[in-house]
Write a protein that holds these residues in place. Structure first.
Motif, PDB file in Angstrom:
ATOM      1  N   LYS A   1       0.806  -1.220   0.000  1.00 34.69           N
ATOM      2  CA  LYS A   1       0.000   0.000   0.000  1.00 34.69           C
ATOM      3  C   LYS A   1       0.840   1.271   0.000  1.00 34.69           C
ATOM      4  O   LYS A   1       0.370   2.328  -0.423  1.00 34.69           O
ATOM      5  CB  LYS A   1      -0.945  -0.013   1.210  1.00 34.69           C
ATOM      6  CG  LYS A   1      -1.999  -1.126   1.133  1.00 34.69           C
ATOM      7  CD  LYS A   1      -2.960  -1.068   2.305  1.00 34.69           C
ATOM      8  CE  LYS A   1      -4.014  -2.163   2.194  1.00 34.69           C
ATOM      9  NZ  LYS A   1      -4.972  -2.124   3.323  1.00 34.69           N
ATOM     10  N   GLU A   2       2.083   1.163   0.465  1.00 35.42           N
ATOM     11  CA  GLU A   2       2.932   2.353   0.445  1.00 35.42           C
ATOM     12  C   GLU A   2       3.310   2.752  -0.977  1.00 35.42           C
ATOM     13  O   GLU A   2       3.699   3.907  -1.230  1.00 35.42           O
ATOM     14  CB  GLU A   2       4.197   2.123   1.271  1.00 35.42           C
ATOM     15  CG  GLU A   2       5.158   1.070   0.732  1.00 35.42           C
ATOM     16  CD  GLU A   2       4.814  -0.342   1.209  1.00 35.42           C
ATOM     17  OE1 GLU A   2       5.732  -1.186   1.220  1.00 35.42           O
ATOM     18  OE2 GLU A   2       3.646  -0.578   1.569  1.00 35.42           O
ATOM     19  N   TYR A   3       3.188   1.809  -1.936  1.00 35.32           N
ATOM     20  CA  TYR A   3       3.485   2.099  -3.334  1.00 35.32           C
ATOM     21  C   TYR A   3       2.220   2.191  -4.197  1.00 35.32           C
ATOM     22  O   TYR A   3       2.077   3.102  -5.002  1.00 35.32           O
ATOM     23  CB  TYR A   3       4.410   1.027  -3.917  1.00 35.32           C
ATOM     24  CG  TYR A   3       5.718   0.900  -3.190  1.00 35.32           C
ATOM     25  CD1 TYR A   3       6.634   1.954  -3.182  1.00 35.32           C
ATOM     26  CD2 TYR A   3       6.054  -0.275  -2.520  1.00 35.32           C
ATOM     27  CE1 TYR A   3       7.849   1.847  -2.522  1.00 35.32           C
ATOM     28  CE2 TYR A   3       7.270  -0.397  -1.849  1.00 35.32           C
ATOM     29  CZ  TYR A   3       8.159   0.662  -1.850  1.00 35.32           C
ATOM     30  OH  TYR A   3       9.350   0.563  -1.197  1.00 35.32           O
ATOM     31  N   PHE A   4       1.300   1.224  -3.998  1.00 34.32           N
ATOM     32  CA  PHE A   4       0.106   1.166  -4.843  1.00 34.32           C
ATOM     33  C   PHE A   4      -1.066   1.970  -4.279  1.00 34.32           C
ATOM     34  O   PHE A   4      -2.011   2.257  -5.007  1.00 34.32           O
ATOM     35  CB  PHE A   4      -0.329  -0.292  -5.033  1.00 34.32           C
ATOM     36  CG  PHE A   4       0.714  -1.157  -5.682  1.00 34.32           C
ATOM     37  CD1 PHE A   4       1.530  -0.656  -6.685  1.00 34.32           C
ATOM     38  CD2 PHE A   4       0.885  -2.485  -5.296  1.00 34.32           C
ATOM     39  CE1 PHE A   4       2.487  -1.447  -7.288  1.00 34.32           C
ATOM     40  CE2 PHE A   4       1.841  -3.285  -5.897  1.00 34.32           C
ATOM     41  CZ  PHE A   4       2.647  -2.762  -6.887  1.00 34.32           C
ATOM     42  N   HIS A   5      -1.024   2.284  -2.969  1.00 39.84           N
ATOM     43  CA  HIS A   5      -2.051   3.099  -2.310  1.00 39.84           C
ATOM     44  C   HIS A   5      -3.460   2.508  -2.432  1.00 39.84           C
ATOM     45  O   HIS A   5      -4.446   3.249  -2.496  1.00 39.84           O
ATOM     46  CB  HIS A   5      -2.033   4.522  -2.872  1.00 39.84           C
ATOM     47  CG  HIS A   5      -0.701   5.187  -2.733  1.00 39.84           C
ATOM     48  ND1 HIS A   5      -0.215   5.659  -1.515  1.00 39.84           N
ATOM     49  CD2 HIS A   5       0.264   5.449  -3.654  1.00 39.84           C
ATOM     50  CE1 HIS A   5       0.984   6.184  -1.710  1.00 39.84           C
ATOM     51  NE2 HIS A   5       1.306   6.060  -2.987  1.00 39.84           N
TER      52      HIS A   5
END
Length: 327
Positions: A113-117
């Motif tokens: 989630k830190e990259y794809f959100h």
């Protein structure tokens, strides 16, 4: 009436429609020319868009390197899908690709989630692209399109023309004739000493990369990349556009995509006008304004059913081009 036609024109040539044009052209390489049943074109568009967006937003890559990353992701995905399936029957590729597309959508929605959100998607990756916009800032709207949309459309349509010219040349080369022969009878091609598996892999990679181009344009147009944009409907809408325009025709997916989005918008606007206001013709008991979005797809579906009955080859296609030997 002018507003309705203007809205239909806008939707037919919008960046989102252009994204589907490129996705359908990629499918044309797979299905139209090679006979590959790829039901996961959304996955190629998704990895292209996320490859570009994440590398810029999270790692600060320049645009050109981010685009190369997206292309590399599409090539890698094609290899992962093709290596275990292209030696098998066509329906195995269909099963694997649709499963892979849905799996990737869930990965983008729930992991890293830190990259794809997650479902919020990736944003803040368009600044470098928009800084190259040649249109003046005080231009206002151009044919109902904003300055940023006009820049995306310029780049996108140039890309469509380049891809179409490239495919025109490739499909009339010995390589393209081998692909057509594989679509018709791959056993005959194999008996002539051609490596059918290798040609199929090349076609899968090429069509996947073109699909990634569609992901680039869609992401740059919306200034965001969200996983739900690449659901299973994405691939089947692209297939619809391909069949509508005509498979195995260079211009087929382009015209099919424009007609599909323009027709969908036109029908929706007409139904909205007929079901709302004091002079509404369609009573609320039959169709409310909230139901227009679903009803328009029903009308388009009916039109497509009639098309498949009376002209299954599409507008520009040949009837034999849609016949598939799924051995």
């Amino acid at each position: 009436m002018f507003d309705i036609l203007q809205s239909a024109f806008h939707d037919a040539f919008s960046p989102m429609a252009l994204s589907f044009v490129l996705a359908a052209i990629g499918l044309n390489v797979h299905y139209g020319y090679t006979g590959l049943l790829n039901f996961g074109q959304a996955a190629f568009c998704a990895v292209g868009a996320y490859g570009m967006g994440v590398t810029i937003a999270s790692f600060g890559f320049p645009l050109w390197l981010a685009l190369l990353t997206g292309i590399g992701c599409a090539v890698l995905l094609a290899l992962l899908l093709g290596i275990p399936t292209l030696r098998l029957r066509a329906d195995y590729l269909a099963i694997v690709t649709i499963a892979a597309a849905e799996s990737l959508r869930l990965v983008f929605s729930t992991t890293f989630k830190e990259y794809f959100h997650a479902r919020d998607g990736v944003s803040a990756f368009t600044s470098e692209f928009r800084s190259m916009n040649p249109f003046p800032e005080d231009m206002g709207s151009f044919l109902t399109f904003s300055r940023n949309d006009a820049w995306v459309l310029l780049v996108g349509w140039v890309l469509v023309v380049v891809v179409c010219v490239l495919l025109f040349l490739l499909m009339r080369s010995p390589w393209g004739r081998v692909l057509r022969s594989i679509r018709e009878d791959e056993d005959a091609v194999r008996s002539l000493g051609k490596n059918v598996y290798f040609y199929k892999m090349q076609a899968l990679v090429l069509g996947g990369v073109i699909g990634a181009f569609g992901g680039f344009i869609g992401g740059l147009g919306l200034a965001s990349v969200q996983p739900d944009s690449f659901n299973t409907d994405f691939t089947f809408i692209a297939f619809t556009m391909l069949i509508l325009g005509g498979a195995a025709r260079i211009i087929g997916p382009v015209v099919g995509a424009i007609l599909f989005w323009g027709g969908l918008s036109l029908i929706g606007s007409v139904l909205t006008k007929l079901s709302t206001g004091e002079n509404a013709i369609i009573p609320a008991s039959l169709m409310s304004s909230d139901q227009v979005s679903n009803v328009r797809f029903m009308v388009v579906g009916l039109v497509l059913m009639l098309l498949m009955i009376y002209r299954p080859q599409g507008i520009f296609g040949d009837r034999k081009e849609v016949a598939l030997d799924a051995r």
